[in-house]
Motif scaffolding. Structure first.
Motif, PDB file in Angstrom:
ATOM      1  N   VAL A 107       0.914  -1.426  -0.244  1.00  0.00           N
ATOM      2  CA  VAL A 107       0.141  -0.250   0.238  1.00  0.00           C
ATOM      3  C   VAL A 107       0.920   1.554  -0.111  1.00  0.00           C
ATOM      4  O   VAL A 107       2.177   0.874   0.365  1.00  0.00           O
ATOM      5  N   THR A 108       0.108   2.173  -0.529  1.00  0.00           N
ATOM      6  CA  THR A 108       0.715   3.317  -0.514  1.00  0.00           C
ATOM      7  C   THR A 108      -0.212   4.154  -0.232  1.00  0.00           C
ATOM      8  O   THR A 108      -1.276   4.401  -0.059  1.00  0.00           O
ATOM      9  N   VAL A 109       0.361   5.415   0.883  1.00  0.00           N
ATOM     10  CA  VAL A 109      -0.359   6.248   1.625  1.00  0.00           C
ATOM     11  C   VAL A 109       0.574   7.779   1.517  1.00  0.00           C
ATOM     12  O   VAL A 109       1.239   7.611   1.311  1.00  0.00           O
ATOM     13  N   ALA A 110      -0.149   8.802   2.101  1.00  0.00           N
ATOM     14  CA  ALA A 110       0.131   9.976   2.002  1.00  0.00           C
ATOM     15  C   ALA A 110      -0.948  10.898   3.458  1.00  0.00           C
ATOM     16  O   ALA A 110      -2.010  10.120   3.723  1.00  0.00           O
ATOM     17  N   VAL A 111      -0.131  11.077   3.934  1.00  0.00           N
ATOM     18  CA  VAL A 111      -0.174  11.526   5.675  1.00  0.00           C
ATOM     19  C   VAL A 111       0.127  12.757   5.674  1.00  0.00           C
ATOM     20  O   VAL A 111       1.108  13.160   5.271  1.00  0.00           O
ATOM     21  N   ASP A 112      -0.713  13.629   5.973  1.00  0.00           N
ATOM     22  CA  ASP A 112      -1.234  14.925   6.204  1.00  0.00           C
ATOM     23  C   ASP A 112      -0.807  15.377   8.312  1.00  0.00           C
ATOM     24  O   ASP A 112      -0.920  14.683   9.159  1.00  0.00           O
ATOM     25  N   PRO A 113       1.229  15.088   8.211  1.00  0.00           N
ATOM     26  CA  PRO A 113       0.993  15.887  10.099  1.00  0.00           C
ATOM     27  C   PRO A 113       0.450  17.014   9.725  1.00  0.00           C
ATOM     28  O   PRO A 113       1.258  16.980  11.649  1.00  0.00           O
ATOM     29  N   GLU A 114       0.261  17.864   9.457  1.00  0.00           N
ATOM     30  CA  GLU A 114      -0.852  18.877  10.545  1.00  0.00           C
ATOM     31  C   GLU A 114      -2.054  18.515  11.249  1.00  0.00           C
ATOM     32  O   GLU A 114      -2.879  18.745  12.074  1.00  0.00           O
ATOM     33  N   THR A 115      -3.124  17.350   9.968  1.00  0.00           N
ATOM     34  CA  THR A 115      -4.256  17.431  10.481  1.00  0.00           C
ATOM     35  C   THR A 115      -4.282  15.398  11.141  1.00  0.00           C
ATOM     36  O   THR A 115      -4.930  15.594  11.344  1.00  0.00           O
ATOM     37  N   GLY A 116      -3.122  14.811  10.352  1.00  0.00           N
ATOM     38  CA  GLY A 116      -3.615  13.074  11.608  1.00  0.00           C
ATOM     39  C   GLY A 116      -3.903  12.346  10.209  1.00  0.00           C
ATOM     40  O   GLY A 116      -4.355  11.757  10.213  1.00  0.00           O
ATOM     41  N   HIS A 117      -4.580  13.012   9.137  1.00  0.00           N
ATOM     42  CA  HIS A 117      -5.337  12.308   8.409  1.00  0.00           C
ATOM     43  C   HIS A 117      -4.175  11.876   7.156  1.00  0.00           C
ATOM     44  O   HIS A 117      -2.996  12.007   7.058  1.00  0.00           O
ATOM     45  N   VAL A 118      -5.039  10.086   6.948  1.00  0.00           N
ATOM     46  CA  VAL A 118      -4.547   8.697   5.930  1.00  0.00           C
ATOM     47  C   VAL A 118      -4.530   9.055   4.908  1.00  0.00           C
ATOM     48  O   VAL A 118      -6.072   8.636   5.289  1.00  0.00           O
ATOM     49  N   GLU A 119      -4.360   8.894   3.508  1.00  0.00           N
ATOM     50  CA  GLU A 119      -5.389   8.607   2.501  1.00  0.00           C
ATOM     51  C   GLU A 119      -4.346   8.127   1.951  1.00  0.00           C
ATOM     52  O   GLU A 119      -3.442   7.357   1.764  1.00  0.00           O
ATOM     53  N   ILE A 120      -5.466   6.806   1.243  1.00  0.00           N
ATOM     54  CA  ILE A 120      -4.707   5.078   0.716  1.00  0.00           C
ATOM     55  C   ILE A 120      -4.310   5.713  -0.255  1.00  0.00           C
ATOM     56  O   ILE A 120      -5.525   5.762  -1.353  1.00  0.00           O
ATOM     57  N   LEU A 121      -3.573   5.516  -0.942  1.00  0.00           N
ATOM     58  CA  LEU A 121      -3.357   6.141  -2.663  1.00  0.00           C
ATOM     59  C   LEU A 121      -3.752   4.931  -3.144  1.00  0.00           C
ATOM     60  O   LEU A 121      -3.699   5.152  -4.361  1.00  0.00           O
ATOM     61  N   ASP A 122      -2.848   3.614  -2.973  1.00  0.00           N
ATOM     62  CA  ASP A 122      -2.815   2.591  -3.562  1.00  0.00           C
ATOM     63  C   ASP A 122      -2.662   1.524  -2.824  1.00  0.00           C
ATOM     64  O   ASP A 122      -2.209   1.596  -2.120  1.00  0.00           O
ATOM     65  N   TYR A 123      -3.039   0.161  -3.406  1.00  0.00           N
ATOM     66  CA  TYR A 123      -3.467  -0.795  -2.573  1.00  0.00           C
ATOM     67  C   TYR A 123      -3.916  -2.318  -3.621  1.00  0.00           C
ATOM     68  O   TYR A 123      -4.012  -1.841  -4.246  1.00  0.00           O
ATOM     69  N   VAL A 124      -2.440  -3.026  -3.484  1.00  0.00           N
ATOM     70  CA  VAL A 124      -2.796  -3.786  -4.707  1.00  0.00           C
ATOM     71  C   VAL A 124      -2.181  -5.448  -3.096  1.00  0.00           C
ATOM     72  O   VAL A 124      -1.676  -5.319  -1.896  1.00  0.00           O
TER      73      VAL A 124
END
Length: 793
Positions: free
Chosen positions: A643-660
């Motif tokens: 999995v590839t994620v993007a983490v926002d260090p200001e809000t703590g939000h995690v978005e899953i960008l790709d999942y195989v």
């Protein structure tokens, strides 16, 4: 090593390997399913339960409403019903007695204390709320730590400590740990949460006066086992108890044990000889069903300078709740944990202690993946920690440690028999699909919005269809053996299959028909599956542990293989050929001079016996046959998730960008169903990773009692997933199939956390406690920053 790729040609038609749409979907999509809530009967009473508002207290007084005379039940009213007791042969095990309604004391918030019945649920709830219970508070053990420290006022009378069970393993640990150049330690936690099937508990029971028997219609995975224990608890012969599981709206393990409510409603029907029904509402589920996944790990890996693990030391503490459930007992979770923690890795030094502790929470119930989600989470986070310590890529260190394909079959450090597969190949394919080099380049470029990119992997094994020897070692009161199937050619040439397992979303009506079609050639539209009724099906311990396709599907295959030569023999006679000259295909018996429909064979047996050969098999066109794999320690499915994620260090939000997903469940009977099971499992795994949690306060009060508090992933939180299949047939099963119903839920928490930790490594932060809420993520970042300041000072 044979493994077929997903992009290779797949069989057309309806047999094994065909992408056949599920037969059962039509009725569900048109709202024509038959669930317990859809049932209507004359004189039906609805049941409501008064549940304990306290986690641990003595019941010192009860006042019943005058208007409820004869319609309110307490435990003392049910004197002829036994408590639910799940015995175990495991050493150190302490059994618990779970009363159908609380007797003398309550042991968790939500425990049923009394029940009321009325013509409507609303009236029954009003009646239940009018019951007054006086409690005397007892000390509350809201965590395993608090329970272990107790010296008096134990949850169960006669106990002297709160450990349900302690298991230990030690294999060459001191010898191999002493050779290590590197020691890595991590503390890792999984939060407690619920299963949340679309349909909660549901049971309707009535007395069949014509048959003079109790009939219990219940949303269960294990109808035959429920009949066994209901008969015991109610003091009845099993021949006078019939259990019917109609359509079941999801279960995930929640419905594979005897529920208190099932026993209560069955007792009402037996006692009053009238129909009664209970339907769990969502709040009841979130309070009384908060019963799974709560593990704590202390993990210490001993490795060489390249990150190859030589030995592993682990201490696992499982919060088991207040009761040991029937039939699997609380021993199943720690047994699975200690045995499956090493996962797909080849190290030979192992020491582990697993404690299962009683607390004032709902009883722990097996959940999709049974312990393996937890052990995969702990093992894979530890593997990434080792990779960071030696300065290598996560995938490189995994490749160093995975069991090589050339060693298959392989017996690992906990005596798990890996029957077949290529674990490194799944990792390398996932590496290719996720595009490691491109992800690393994106990390170096830095995102314009300041988010941090991370990459994570998780590889696991799923022990499926494990049988007699495994469950015997766990000491459970019911141990699975052979599963049986009955196949019967109908007089018009259709096929009827009867099995003891039951579907709650697995597509059995389609898969089992495909197996039969593969052997007999009958169109699947003319194949009917009968299941979920103890009066009509052969005995099975039921649907759990990714076993149904292998076990009952194997029995269907064997039974069809018994029936096939009988059909060929009659058909050959009808066309004037020898039996060895004919074959079954497209619903016909085909020979050198033509063919005859199977319907004509059936007609000869049932309606025109004058056309039968003189030496026809008198067993006819029906047979019952049992099956279990040649090696009953399990057929091992495996997979790698990336999995590839993007983490926002200001809000703590995690978005899953790709999942195989790269998975291998052996020969796929129906790839569409395999993929549906995998995608659904991943969605649940994402819930474990990022959203789902039932926290408790110090008084044992659950703090997530509505879906406003208990977060679930929805369509917008589940990413598009890409899946690739290997097919390495098991040498021990029919068609080489392996179970895979739980697999999708095992890896996501580990893969997602590893990706987030990869994103945070530049900040020196690390997370290891599910779910990964924004608060937890921001706290980890703040702690890392504070640590840097302390070191600088």
């Amino acid at each position: 090593m044979q493994h077929n790729q997903s992009d290779s040609a797949k069989p057309a038609g309806q047999g094994v390997g065909a992408r056949v749409e599920r037969k059962e979907d039509a009725r569900h999509l048109h709202g024509k399913g038959q669930f317990v809530a859809d049932m209507h009967m004359a004189e039906l009473s609805e049941v409501a339960f008064l549940r304990s508002p306290l986690a641990h207290a003595r019941i010192v007084g009860t006042t019943l409403p005058v208007e409820g005379a004869g319609r309110v039940v307490l435990r003392e009213t049910m004197g002829d019903a036994l408590d639910i007791v799940a015995e175990s042969l495991l050493p150190t095990y302490q059994p618990s007695a779970q009363p159908p309604l609380a007797a003398g004391k309550v042991r968790f918030v939500g425990e049923p204390v009394a029940m009321a019945f009325a013509p409507t649920r609303a009236e029954a709830e009003d009646l239940a709320e009018a019951i007054e219970i006086e409690f005397d508070d007892l000390p509350v053990y809201a965590s395993a730590e608090a329970a272990k420290a107790a010296s008096a006022d134990f949850i169960h009378e006669g106990w002297t400590h709160h450990n349900f069970l302690t298991l230990k393993a030690d294999t060459r640990f001191d010898e191999l740990a002493g050779q290590a150049k590197l020691v890595v330690h991590r503390s890792i936690d999984l939060a407690r949460h619920c299963m949340v099937p679309m349909e909660g508990k549901a049971v309707l029971a009535y007395w069949d006066h014509q048959a003079d028997m109790l009939v219990v219609c219940t949303a269960t995975q294990v109808p035959h086992m429920i009949r066994t224990i209901l008969a015991k608890c109610l003091g009845m012969d099993q021949g006078r108890v019939r259990v019917i599981a109609p359509d079941v709206g999801g279960a995930f393990g929640y419905k594979c044990v005897l529920q208190q409510e099932e026993l209560c409603v069955a007792w009402l029907a037996k006692t009053h000889r009238k129909p009664f029904r209970y339907l769990e509402d969502r709040r009841e589920h979130l309070i009384a069903g908060a019963n799974t996944r709560e593990h704590h790990y202390e993990m210490t890996a001993y490795a060489d300078e390249r990150g190859k693990i030589l030995a592993l030391d682990a201490h696992i503490v499982i919060d088991g709740g207040a009761y040991s459930v029937w039939p699997f007992t609380i021993g199943l979770e720690p047994g699975q944990a200690i045995g499956n923690l090493p996962g797909p890795y080849a190290f030979r030094g192992y020491r582990c202690v697993t404690e299962c502790v009683a607390t004032n929470k709902p009883a722990f119930v097996p959940y999709r993946g049974v312990a393996r989600t937890g052990v995969c989470f702990a093992m894979e986070l530890t593997m990434d920690a080792v990779a960071r310590a030696v300065g290598r890529e996560q995938w490189e260190v995994r490749l160093e440690n995975l069991v090589p394909a050339e060693l298959m079959p392989y017996v690992n450090v906990t005596n798990k028999h890996f029957d077949s597969g290529d674990y490194p190949a799944s990792l390398l394919k996932a590496r290719e699909m996720i595009g490691v080099d491109a992800v690393r380049e994106r990390q170096r470029r830095v995102e314009p919005d300041g988010r941090l990119i991370g990459l994570g992997f998780a590889t696991y094994t799923e022990q499926s269809a494990h049988g007699t020897s495994v469950f015997a070692a766990w000491g459970t009161p019911v141990i699975p053996g052979f599963d049986s199937a009955t196949v019967r050619l109908t007089p018009d040439g259709g096929l009827e299959i009867r099995v003891g397992v039951h579907s709650h979303g697995q597509g059995m009506e389609t898969s089992f028909a495909q197996i039969a079609h593969e052997i007999l050639g009958i169109d699947i539209s003319r194949i009917k599956l009968v299941h979920g009724d103890t009066a009509q099906t052969p005995y099975s311990t039921g649907t759990y542990a990714s076993r149904s396709l292998v076990m009952s599907g194997g029995a269907v295959s064997r039974a069809c293989k018994v029936l096939a030569p009988r059909i060929r023999h009659i058909g050959a006679h009808l066309i004037g050929a020898r039996p060895e000259e004919v074959a079954l295909a497209d619903g016909r018996v085909l020979g050198p001079g033509g063919g005859v429909p199977i319907s004509e064979v059936a007609q000869a047996w049932y309606l025109r016996p004058d056309r039968l050969p003189a030496d026809v098999d008198p067993a006819g066109l029906e047979t019952t046959t049992g099956f279990k794999p040649k090696v009953d320690t399990g057929a091992f499915t495996y997979a790698t998730h990336a999995v590839t994620v993007a983490v926002d260090p200001e809000t703590g939000h995690v978005e899953i960008l790709d999942y195989v997903i790269v998975e291998d469940c052996g020969t796929m009977i129906n790839p569409l169903i395999v993929e549906g099971q995998t995608y659904g499992g991943v969605a649940q795994g994402i819930g474990t990773a990022l959203y789902e949690e039932t926290p408790y306060d110090a008084n044992g009060q659950p703090l997530a009692s509505t879906l406003a508090d208990y977060m679930l992933p929805g369509a917008t939180e589940v990413p598009h997933m890409r899946i690739h299949h290997f097919e390495t047939p098991s040498p021990h099963t029919e068609f080489g199939a392996k179970g895979m119903g739980e697999g999708g839920a095992i890896a996501p928490p580990a893969a997602i956390f590893n990706a987030v930790n990869d994103a945070l490594k530049g900040l020196g932060a690390e997370v290891a406690h599910t779910p990964l809420t924004p608060r937890r993520l921001l706290e980890a970042i703040a702690e890392a920053e504070a640590s840097r300041h302390r070191k600088a000072a």
